[in-house]
Write a protein that holds these residues in place. Structure first.
Motif, PDB file in Angstrom:
ATOM      1  N   LEU A 281      29.005  39.864  42.718  1.00 25.03           N
ATOM      2  CA  LEU A 281      30.462  41.300  43.593  1.00 25.03           C
ATOM      3  C   LEU A 281      30.153  40.820  44.754  1.00 25.03           C
ATOM      4  O   LEU A 281      30.998  40.230  45.786  1.00 25.03           O
ATOM      5  CB  LEU A 281      30.384  42.590  43.525  1.00 25.03           C
ATOM      6  CG  LEU A 281      30.035  43.212  42.218  1.00 25.03           C
ATOM      7  CD1 LEU A 281      29.970  44.643  42.081  1.00 25.03           C
ATOM      8  CD2 LEU A 281      32.059  42.738  42.015  1.00 25.03           C
ATOM      9  N   ALA A 282      29.301  39.815  45.532  1.00 25.65           N
ATOM     10  CA  ALA A 282      28.305  39.670  46.748  1.00 25.65           C
ATOM     11  C   ALA A 282      29.467  38.267  46.854  1.00 25.65           C
ATOM     12  O   ALA A 282      30.109  37.530  47.893  1.00 25.65           O
ATOM     13  CB  ALA A 282      27.147  39.439  47.050  1.00 25.65           C
ATOM     14  N   LEU A 283      29.163  37.327  46.231  1.00 28.74           N
ATOM     15  CA  LEU A 283      29.520  36.526  46.679  1.00 28.74           C
ATOM     16  C   LEU A 283      31.146  36.289  46.373  1.00 28.74           C
ATOM     17  O   LEU A 283      31.865  35.877  46.599  1.00 28.74           O
ATOM     18  CB  LEU A 283      29.190  35.097  45.250  1.00 28.74           C
ATOM     19  CG  LEU A 283      29.704  33.815  44.718  1.00 28.74           C
ATOM     20  CD1 LEU A 283      29.129  33.083  45.936  1.00 28.74           C
ATOM     21  CD2 LEU A 283      28.782  33.292  43.628  1.00 28.74           C
ATOM     22  N   GLY A 284      32.145  37.367  45.523  1.00 23.52           N
ATOM     23  CA  GLY A 284      32.909  37.474  45.424  1.00 23.52           C
ATOM     24  C   GLY A 284      34.054  37.873  46.805  1.00 23.52           C
ATOM     25  O   GLY A 284      34.455  37.177  46.997  1.00 23.52           O
ATOM     26  N   ILE A 285      33.262  38.567  47.647  1.00 20.42           N
ATOM     27  CA  ILE A 285      33.411  39.287  48.831  1.00 20.42           C
ATOM     28  C   ILE A 285      33.010  38.585  49.981  1.00 20.42           C
ATOM     29  O   ILE A 285      34.249  38.259  50.272  1.00 20.42           O
ATOM     30  CB  ILE A 285      32.680  40.573  49.016  1.00 20.42           C
ATOM     31  CG1 ILE A 285      32.766  41.407  47.673  1.00 20.42           C
ATOM     32  CG2 ILE A 285      32.669  41.050  50.696  1.00 20.42           C
ATOM     33  CD1 ILE A 285      31.961  42.693  48.266  1.00 20.42           C
ATOM     34  N   TYR A 305      38.572  40.689  42.299  1.00 20.21           N
ATOM     35  CA  TYR A 305      38.947  40.911  40.649  1.00 20.21           C
ATOM     36  C   TYR A 305      38.236  40.209  39.242  1.00 20.21           C
ATOM     37  O   TYR A 305      38.014  40.276  38.903  1.00 20.21           O
ATOM     38  CB  TYR A 305      40.530  41.192  40.342  1.00 20.21           C
ATOM     39  CG  TYR A 305      41.238  42.105  41.615  1.00 20.21           C
ATOM     40  CD1 TYR A 305      40.790  43.759  40.969  1.00 20.21           C
ATOM     41  CD2 TYR A 305      41.612  41.556  42.679  1.00 20.21           C
ATOM     42  CE1 TYR A 305      41.634  44.250  41.272  1.00 20.21           C
ATOM     43  CE2 TYR A 305      42.188  42.801  43.598  1.00 20.21           C
ATOM     44  CZ  TYR A 305      42.026  43.945  42.710  1.00 20.21           C
ATOM     45  OH  TYR A 305      42.833  45.481  43.612  1.00 20.21           O
ATOM     46  N   ILE A 306      38.299  39.256  39.997  1.00 20.64           N
ATOM     47  CA  ILE A 306      37.846  37.854  39.523  1.00 20.64           C
ATOM     48  C   ILE A 306      36.093  38.420  38.886  1.00 20.64           C
ATOM     49  O   ILE A 306      35.603  38.746  37.821  1.00 20.64           O
ATOM     50  CB  ILE A 306      38.137  36.505  39.283  1.00 20.64           C
ATOM     51  CG1 ILE A 306      39.434  36.339  39.936  1.00 20.64           C
ATOM     52  CG2 ILE A 306      37.390  35.505  39.085  1.00 20.64           C
ATOM     53  CD1 ILE A 306      39.875  34.892  40.002  1.00 20.64           C
ATOM     54  N   VAL A 307      35.189  38.390  39.731  1.00 20.39           N
ATOM     55  CA  VAL A 307      33.613  38.670  39.113  1.00 20.39           C
ATOM     56  C   VAL A 307      33.493  39.765  39.201  1.00 20.39           C
ATOM     57  O   VAL A 307      32.530  40.153  38.164  1.00 20.39           O
ATOM     58  CB  VAL A 307      33.522  38.188  41.263  1.00 20.39           C
ATOM     59  CG1 VAL A 307      33.405  37.057  41.944  1.00 20.39           C
ATOM     60  CG2 VAL A 307      33.349  39.408  41.688  1.00 20.39           C
ATOM     61  N   SER A 308      34.636  40.601  39.273  1.00 17.40           N
ATOM     62  CA  SER A 308      34.541  42.040  38.949  1.00 17.40           C
ATOM     63  C   SER A 308      34.837  42.197  37.434  1.00 17.40           C
ATOM     64  O   SER A 308      34.044  42.938  36.503  1.00 17.40           O
ATOM     65  CB  SER A 308      35.431  43.362  39.614  1.00 17.40           C
ATOM     66  OG  SER A 308      35.696  43.819  40.749  1.00 17.40           O
ATOM     67  N   ASN A 389      34.353  49.863  43.011  1.00 16.17           N
ATOM     68  CA  ASN A 389      34.210  50.583  41.602  1.00 16.17           C
ATOM     69  C   ASN A 389      33.663  50.422  40.931  1.00 16.17           C
ATOM     70  O   ASN A 389      32.929  50.857  40.371  1.00 16.17           O
ATOM     71  CB  ASN A 389      35.844  50.166  41.118  1.00 16.17           C
ATOM     72  CG  ASN A 389      36.443  50.760  40.598  1.00 16.17           C
ATOM     73  OD1 ASN A 389      36.620  52.065  40.691  1.00 16.17           O
ATOM     74  ND2 ASN A 389      37.463  50.607  39.761  1.00 16.17           N
ATOM     75  N   VAL A 390      33.196  49.177  40.751  1.00 19.47           N
ATOM     76  CA  VAL A 390      32.430  48.363  39.906  1.00 19.47           C
ATOM     77  C   VAL A 390      30.394  48.838  40.231  1.00 19.47           C
ATOM     78  O   VAL A 390      30.220  49.498  39.247  1.00 19.47           O
ATOM     79  CB  VAL A 390      31.675  46.448  40.367  1.00 19.47           C
ATOM     80  CG1 VAL A 390      30.350  47.028  39.324  1.00 19.47           C
ATOM     81  CG2 VAL A 390      32.915  46.474  39.848  1.00 19.47           C
ATOM     82  N   THR A 442      40.521  46.969  33.751  1.00 20.51           N
ATOM     83  CA  THR A 442      40.746  47.747  34.799  1.00 20.51           C
ATOM     84  C   THR A 442      40.819  46.351  35.430  1.00 20.51           C
ATOM     85  O   THR A 442      41.875  46.262  36.102  1.00 20.51           O
ATOM     86  CB  THR A 442      40.571  47.930  35.710  1.00 20.51           C
ATOM     87  OG1 THR A 442      39.005  48.503  35.670  1.00 20.51           O
ATOM     88  CG2 THR A 442      40.486  49.977  35.027  1.00 20.51           C
ATOM     89  N   ASN A 443      40.532  45.255  35.587  1.00 19.12           N
ATOM     90  CA  ASN A 443      40.400  44.172  36.236  1.00 19.12           C
ATOM     91  C   ASN A 443      41.203  43.409  36.028  1.00 19.12           C
ATOM     92  O   ASN A 443      42.102  42.113  36.376  1.00 19.12           O
ATOM     93  CB  ASN A 443      38.836  43.608  36.135  1.00 19.12           C
ATOM     94  CG  ASN A 443      37.946  44.414  37.466  1.00 19.12           C
ATOM     95  OD1 ASN A 443      38.181  43.826  38.606  1.00 19.12           O
ATOM     96  ND2 ASN A 443      37.298  44.819  37.375  1.00 19.12           N
ATOM     97  N   THR A 444      41.438  43.303  34.041  1.00 15.25           N
ATOM     98  CA  THR A 444      42.003  42.399  34.070  1.00 15.25           C
ATOM     99  C   THR A 444      44.300  42.685  34.549  1.00 15.25           C
ATOM    100  O   THR A 444      44.918  41.421  34.343  1.00 15.25           O
ATOM    101  CB  THR A 444      42.146  42.346  32.138  1.00 15.25           C
ATOM    102  OG1 THR A 444      41.068  41.813  31.739  1.00 15.25           O
ATOM    103  CG2 THR A 444      43.211  41.010  31.485  1.00 15.25           C
ATOM    104  N   GLU A 445      43.785  44.197  34.320  1.00 21.10           N
ATOM    105  CA  GLU A 445      45.224  44.143  34.670  1.00 21.10           C
ATOM    106  C   GLU A 445      45.905  44.055  36.212  1.00 21.10           C
ATOM    107  O   GLU A 445      47.052  43.758  36.338  1.00 21.10           O
ATOM    108  CB  GLU A 445      45.488  46.424  34.744  1.00 21.10           C
ATOM    109  CG  GLU A 445      46.128  46.934  33.080  1.00 21.10           C
ATOM    110  CD  GLU A 445      47.263  46.127  32.244  1.00 21.10           C
ATOM    111  OE1 GLU A 445      48.251  46.303  32.963  1.00 21.10           O
ATOM    112  OE2 GLU A 445      46.949  45.692  31.383  1.00 21.10           O
ATOM    113  N   ALA A 446      44.906  43.997  36.951  1.00 28.19           N
ATOM    114  CA  ALA A 446      44.587  44.127  38.408  1.00 28.19           C
ATOM    115  C   ALA A 446      45.319  42.049  38.768  1.00 28.19           C
ATOM    116  O   ALA A 446      46.166  42.062  39.260  1.00 28.19           O
ATOM    117  CB  ALA A 446      43.804  43.823  39.031  1.00 28.19           C
ATOM    118  N   LEU A 447      44.161  41.470  37.692  1.00 30.32           N
ATOM    119  CA  LEU A 447      44.560  39.987  37.420  1.00 30.32           C
ATOM    120  C   LEU A 447      46.207  39.751  37.484  1.00 30.32           C
ATOM    121  O   LEU A 447      46.621  39.132  38.067  1.00 30.32           O
ATOM    122  CB  LEU A 447      43.279  39.454  36.774  1.00 30.32           C
ATOM    123  CG  LEU A 447      42.822  39.308  37.126  1.00 30.32           C
ATOM    124  CD1 LEU A 447      40.694  38.472  36.686  1.00 30.32           C
ATOM    125  CD2 LEU A 447      42.311  38.778  39.285  1.00 30.32           C
TER     126      LEU A 447
END
Length: 566
Positions: A281-285, A305-308, A389-390, A442-447
């Motif tokens: 998550l830190a890498l994604g941020i 969203y991808i890393v989540s 959220n994660v 939830t992350n698939t819906e967001a993507l």
């Protein structure tokens, strides 16, 4: 009697035909060539061939026969009187002396039609290109562009009102003048492309050397934007969770090695998976705050969203899978458990630390939900802030997992039955599986591209519909890009009269009337319409820019606006 009639008709046919031709010539002279042709057709097709004149010096008589068969066939003769030759001549003279009917002059209206131009499948003569594109694609210098016609056009960028462009035809002609032929220009472009590739490779090597140099001597550069995101908001929550879960993972593995408990092993695996996922998550941020580039024009905000999503898959495979495996193995091959005192102490410390991390995540989510005007539950369910959220779900699962592990270990210590400990491992694995499934969904819906709130869409739509230049709004799409960024798209039906009036308000009416009065030919009309038609199109483009700026000004979360003219 009949042979006599035939002889009389044959004797006087010439006189009657001559009289008819004389009458034809007189009328043809008066009425024109069309009437003359008509009378000639009458004579040609035998319109007078049924007339059998019988002329004497005083009168002309017409005899016709009416043959009726009665018995053996009797014949009767019917004789009618016709005008005499003199009377016919007098009638012809009277007609010649009568005044001719006045003919109206023939008026022909010719409709002026503008000839349609055929542009063909490829037409670039009226294209505009920027100076940077002219230099890159046509291998020109800035000094070469100084000699070309410069045209000021409305800028597509928000920070500038207008910019300079060039006609593509002028640039192409200048490039041929500079390089001599299209083949020479193509060779030059190929050489420049090879030089660009070599430059990028050299730049990559230099960047690698620079990183090694900084690692050796230390980096004294001021804190960058990427580093600053970990000191506030979701970045701060993630860093706190990484530190706490890392310590918990270390101590839980020590407790598992000391006790051999299956529940403690599941908790150690749980903390390890949480630590790895939070590092992801830190890498994604850090990636999500990078500046957009030509390859990714809308930025990298979806990286969260991808890393989540990857984190959810990792929890399912690593956390839930290993916990289920260890629990099943404990059921099949139960092993005695050593003293659980140290395990209880570590679980208590883990409960406190995980609870602290959970409290930080809850406070951050409440603050973000309040800023969005949403309830806490709805904000979490829609995964508006995927990173936080994660953390919330992982820490919630961690707290519940500690309670489950402690309960099952307590039952095992009280009863001496190791099956309760194995059931605790299966319970922790099931809990992790539920959390991972929720994160994946939830992350698939967001993507996939989720719409914003209906109330917000209605507010944006009403802002456009209340503008006088807009008739209607159709096909509205407002998509959440993540990190509070919204992309708005709509089909707009503009009122052409309002747009034209907006253009006319900026014109000199006296000069405009003078231009209209000077229009006499279709060519002048075409020039007049082309001039003002292009200006009206520019006015319509300015109206679109104004509406886009108004939307972004009143709704800061709207970063990208696409208004398509219907």
């Amino acid at each position: 009697m009949l042979p006599g009639l035939a002889a009389a008709a044959a004797a006087h046919r010439c006189s009657w035909s001559s009289l008819c031709r004389l009458r034809l010539r007189c009328r043809a002279a008066a009425r024109g060539s069309s009437d003359r042709q008509e009378w000639q057709n009458l004579v040609t097709f035998g319109s007078f061939s049924n007339i059998t004149p019988c002329c004497t010096l005083n009168q002309v008589k017409f005899y016709s026969t009416n043959v009726q068969k009665e018995g053996q066939g009797s014949q009767t003769l019917k004789m009618e009187k016709v005008p005499s030759f003199d009377e016919t001549a007098e009638n012809i003279g009277a007609e010649l002396k009568a005044p001719l009917i006045k003919q109206e002059p023939l008026q022909v209206r010719v409709k002026a039609v503008l000839k349609k131009r055929e542009y063909g499948p490829k037409y670039t003569q009226n294209n505009f290109i920027t100076g940077v594109r002219a230099m890159n694609e046509f291998c020109l210098k800035s000094s070469d562009l100084e000699q070309l016609r410069k045209i000021r056009r409305r800028s597509p960028h928000e920070d500038t009102e207008s910019f300079t462009v060039y006609l593509r035809s002028d640039v192409e002609a200048k490039s041929l003048e500079v390089w001599g032929s299209p083949e020479a220009l193509a060779r030059e472009k190929k050489l420049r492309k090879e030089a660009e590739i070599e430059y990028r490779e050299r730049l990559f090597r230099n960047q690698k050397i620079l990183r090694e140099y900084r690692d050796f001597l230390g980096n004294t550069k001021p804190r960058s934007r990427t580093t600053s995101v970990f000191f506030k908001g979701p970045g701060k929550v993630v860093m706190v969770a990484i530190c706490i879960n890392g310590l918990n993972c270390f101590f839980k593995f020590l407790a598992w090695i000391y006790t051999g408990s299956a529940s403690m092993f599941s908790e150690a695996i749980h903390s390890l998976s949480d630590t790895c996922n939070q590092g992801l998550l830190a890498l994604g941020i850090s990636k999500s705050v990078q500046t957009p580039d030509p390859t990714h024009p809308y930025g990298f905000s979806n990286m969260r969203y991808i890393v989540s999503l990857i984190s959810g898959v990792g929890i399912f495979m690593m956390g839930a899978g290993l916990s289920w495996y260890h629990g099943v193995m404990g059921l099949l091959n139960p092993q005695p458990i050593e003293s659980l005192l140290w395990a209880y102490c570590i679980l208590a410390g883990s409960l406190v630390s995980e609870g602290a991390t959970l409290l930080v995540a809850v406070n951050e989510l409440r603050r973000s939900a309040r800023a969005k005007g949403m309830s806490f539950y709805k904000y979490v369910m829609e995964s508006r802030d995927p990173s936080t959220n994660v953390i919330l779900l992982e820490d919630t699962a961690a707290v519940l997992g500690v309670i489950i592990a402690a309960t099952c270990m307590g039952l095992t210590s009280l009863t001496g039955n190791p099956l309760y400990d194995s059931l605790g491992s299966l319970g922790v694995g099931t809990l992790l599986g539920v959390v991972s499934a929720f994160l994946i969904y939830t992350n698939t819906e967001a993507l996939l591209g989720r719409s914003i709130q209906p109330e917000q869409v209605q507010r944006l739509t009403e802002l456009l519909e209340n503008d006088p230049s807009v008739r209607a709004i159709h096909d509205v799409k407002a998509t959440d890009l993540g990190l509070g960024k919204v992309r708005f798209k709509a089909e707009v039906d503009f009122d052409g009269r309002v747009v034209t009036r907006s253009y006319l308000e900026k014109q000199d009416f006296d000069q405009l009337l003078q231009e209209i009065q000077e229009v006499k030919t279709p060519e002048e009309l075409e020039t007049f319409m082309l001039k003002h038609g292009e200006n009206i199109i520019d006015t319509l483009g300015a109206e679109v820019d104004r509406l886009e700026r108004e939307l972004k000004k009143r709704n800061p979360e709207v970063r990208h606006v696409d208004l398509e003219i219907l």
